[in-house]
Design a protein around this motif. Structure first.
Motif, PDB file in Angstrom:
ATOM      1  N   GLN A  14     -29.869  37.538  14.871  1.00 10.07           N
ATOM      2  CA  GLN A  14     -28.951  38.419  15.595  1.00 10.07           C
ATOM      3  C   GLN A  14     -29.371  38.591  17.054  1.00 10.07           C
ATOM      4  O   GLN A  14     -28.537  38.553  17.961  1.00 10.07           O
ATOM      5  CB  GLN A  14     -28.873  39.774  14.909  1.00 10.07           C
ATOM      6  N   ASP A  15     -30.676  38.737  17.253  1.00 12.57           N
ATOM      7  CA  ASP A  15     -31.186  38.890  18.623  1.00 12.57           C
ATOM      8  C   ASP A  15     -30.900  37.647  19.458  1.00 12.57           C
ATOM      9  O   ASP A  15     -30.546  37.736  20.641  1.00 12.57           O
ATOM     10  CB  ASP A  15     -32.688  39.173  18.603  1.00 12.57           C
ATOM     11  N   ALA A  16     -31.072  36.474  18.833  1.00 14.75           N
ATOM     12  CA  ALA A  16     -30.847  35.217  19.556  1.00 14.75           C
ATOM     13  C   ALA A  16     -29.398  35.087  20.000  1.00 14.75           C
ATOM     14  O   ALA A  16     -29.109  34.697  21.140  1.00 14.75           O
ATOM     15  CB  ALA A  16     -31.241  34.027  18.677  1.00 14.75           C
ATOM     16  N   VAL A  17     -28.460  35.435  19.123  1.00 12.75           N
ATOM     17  CA  VAL A  17     -27.045  35.351  19.472  1.00 12.75           C
ATOM     18  C   VAL A  17     -26.728  36.300  20.627  1.00 12.75           C
ATOM     19  O   VAL A  17     -26.053  35.921  21.600  1.00 12.75           O
ATOM     20  CB  VAL A  17     -26.163  35.670  18.253  1.00 12.75           C
ATOM     21  N   SER A  18     -27.224  37.545  20.541  1.00 14.48           N
ATOM     22  CA  SER A  18     -26.967  38.537  21.592  1.00 14.48           C
ATOM     23  C   SER A  18     -27.575  38.100  22.916  1.00 14.48           C
ATOM     24  O   SER A  18     -26.957  38.243  23.984  1.00 14.48           O
ATOM     25  CB  SER A  18     -27.538  39.897  21.180  1.00 14.48           C
ATOM     26  N   TYR A  19     -28.779  37.553  22.849  1.00 18.03           N
ATOM     27  CA  TYR A  19     -29.482  37.126  24.060  1.00 18.03           C
ATOM     28  C   TYR A  19     -28.738  35.980  24.747  1.00 18.03           C
ATOM     29  O   TYR A  19     -28.573  35.970  25.985  1.00 18.03           O
ATOM     30  CB  TYR A  19     -30.899  36.695  23.687  1.00 18.03           C
ATOM     31  N   LEU A  20     -28.264  35.038  23.958  1.00 15.71           N
ATOM     32  CA  LEU A  20     -27.512  33.918  24.523  1.00 15.71           C
ATOM     33  C   LEU A  20     -26.189  34.389  25.131  1.00 15.71           C
ATOM     34  O   LEU A  20     -25.739  33.868  26.156  1.00 15.71           O
ATOM     35  CB  LEU A  20     -27.254  32.854  23.455  1.00 15.71           C
TER      36      LEU A  20
END
Length: 506
Positions: A14-20
């Motif tokens: 989830q963090d990776a998607v938000s960060y991207l």
């Protein structure tokens, strides 16, 4: 044996998607200089670590070096070089000629904008090519990318997970790993495009998940790809090329020859030639050959062994041996298979087992092909163009390769993709750029000459309608002249020739 791959936690996904998403919104990936640098870095990743990639592919599938080079390494290197050379032209705004007379003085153009945050789900059988080739296209188009590697080819996935953050900008490109739980959670997230390579069954799951967010998809799937042999074909050449298209990577390729349709009176010749080819390539015992790969997992061995043991028709001409511990299944040829055998002919085989079905007329073979959903590729072996055309005009498939196998996929000037059950969309070369790009149509006017626009403003009347029609609908006389321009041109030439003749007579 413990897997070398560490799965990504759900929170980290989830963090990776938000960060991207945040980094895409900053415009970080849009400049062409940034994109080119990342593509060069990806080229360097593969080039500098080629030996390590060969080792990982060998651990996963005992993939011969030659097959790893041609099927995994070379395509990525060449795609990187293609985009480094052509990206400026691909990304350039395209000015178009307006069709409406009212726009004759305006600017009409198409911008190539990135889609946004893209999810790429790689596949285990070609874990380098099928992960990194679409990644090159997504980078070239200016997207941020979340790359989900296949956990089945664990050694290659572990190596790419280590290398990608070293070479690519982690603000824009992230790697995650996992199995069903992680992938299911991943598909719940919102993306701007999903690119998936794998089976039709999982493709339906991906498409259903994407539909919840109205997310576009590119699905590279598979199917039962037939090879049709016509009666006059050179059987030894056919045998060589079908064997290449069946046993390359131990049959673990979405464009493998899934079954053969052979003229009944040429079956013995095909079996003889095919047997000769396999013995020349792999020896009397293919298990000892360094050039014969292995299945990727015990689960896949059990599945293929089950097809051989539980088949409802056909006899084994050679092969059939299984060594579960070594993940080995011998090259296997089964003849006299019935088309309605729901074991051998039910789903894509994806392994080194080749069923052969005989036919008495080419129309009969075509009818059998059409009973299945359109395959990813159709192979035709014939010396007669008329017969080739007969097959092509009466069938559907994602692609076609005539008198060879697999090599159409290696030709990146061609689109690669399926139709219907075998896929949605296509890619390779400039089509990869298109797959990850939004074509943004732009009409740009000036703020002068507002009195001209009054013709389209209320209050409406018949005079304004007549003027508007002249701007927006081609006049019937113009339509007539366009339709008859060939005849008119010929008539004018005759008139000119007649006038020249009269002048000479004078």
């Amino acid at each position: 044996m413990a897997s070398p791959l560490t799965y990504t936690s759900l929170d980290d996904i989830q963090d990776a998607v938000s960060y991207l998403r945040v980094n895409f919104d900053t415009g970080k990936t849009r400049p062409l200089a940034f994109r080119k640098f990342q593509i060069q870095q990806l080229y360097d990743l593969v080039k500098n670590n080629e030996e390590r990639l060969y080792e990982a592919l060998a651990k996963d599938m005992n993939k011969p070096r030659s097959e790893a080079l041609s099927g995994d390494i070379a395509p990525v290197l060449e795609e990187c070089l293609y985009f480094l050379e052509n990206l400026d032209g691909l990304a350039k705004e395209e000015k178009t000629s307006p069709r409406l007379g009212m726009h004759a003085m305006d600017t009409v153009k198409v911008r190539r904008d990135p889609l946004g945050v893209v999810l790429i789900i790689g596949c285990w059988n070609y874990p380098v090519q099928l992960s990194l080739v679409p990644l090159v296209g997504a980078i070239a188009a200016g997207n941020t990318v979340l790359l989900k590697l296949s956990e089945v080819s664990a050694h290659t996935a572990a190596l790419l997970t280590e290398l990608i953050p070293r070479y690519l900008n982690s603000d824009a490109y992230r790697v995650i790993n996992g199995a069903v739980e992680e992938t299911t959670y991943l598909l719940e997230q919102k993306f701007d495009h999903i690119f998936y390579t794998g089976s039709p069954m999982v493709g339906k799951i991906v498409m259903k998940a994407a539909s919840k967010h109205l997310t576009g998809v590119t699905l590279e799937l598979g199917g039962k790809s037939p090879a049709v042999i016509t009666p006059e074909a050179d059987m030894q050449t056919v045998a060589n090329r079908i064997a290449f298209g069946k046993f390359y990577n131990c049959g673990q390729i979405c464009i493998a020859v899934d079954y053969v349709l052979c003229p009944a009176d040429r079956l013995d010749a095909f079996v003889s030639a095919f047997t000769k080819t396999v013995k020349e390539w792999f020896g009397e015992d293919p298990k000892t050959s360094k050039d014969y790969a292995r299945l990727v997992s015990v689960r896949h061995v059990d599945r293929i062994a089950g097809l051989i043991q539980n088949r409802k028709s056909g006899g084994i001409q050679f092969g059939g041996q299984v060594d579960r511990d070594e993940r080995y299944i011998a090259p296997t040829l089964i003849t006299d298979v019935k088309f309605d055998d729901d074991v051998l002919m039910g789903d894509e085989i994806f392994g080194p087992v080749l069923p052969v079905i005989t036919y008495n007329s080419l129309d009969e073979a075509i009818t059998m092909i059409k009973k299945n959903p359109p395959p990813l590729v159709l192979y035709v072996f014939s010396k007669k163009q008329k017969l080739i055309e007969q097959v092509l005009q009466n069938t559907q498939s994602g692609g076609v390769c005539v008198n060879d196998t697999l090599m159409h996929q290696a030709e990146y000037s061609l689109p690669f993709g399926g139709i219907g059950n075998s896929g949605v969309g296509n890619y390779h070369g400039h089509r990869s750029f298109r797959a990850f790009t939004h074509e943004r149509g732009i009409l740009q006017k000036k703020q002068q000459l507002e009195f001209v626009n009054k013709v389209r403003y209320p209050p409406y009347n018949s005079t304004r309608d007549a003027i508007l029609r002249n701007f927006m609908v081609t006049h019937p006389l113009v339509v007539y002249l366009k339709q008859k321009r060939g005849s008119i041109k010929a008539a004018l030439i005759l008139i000119v020739l007649f006038l020249v003749y009269l002048k000479k007579r004078a």
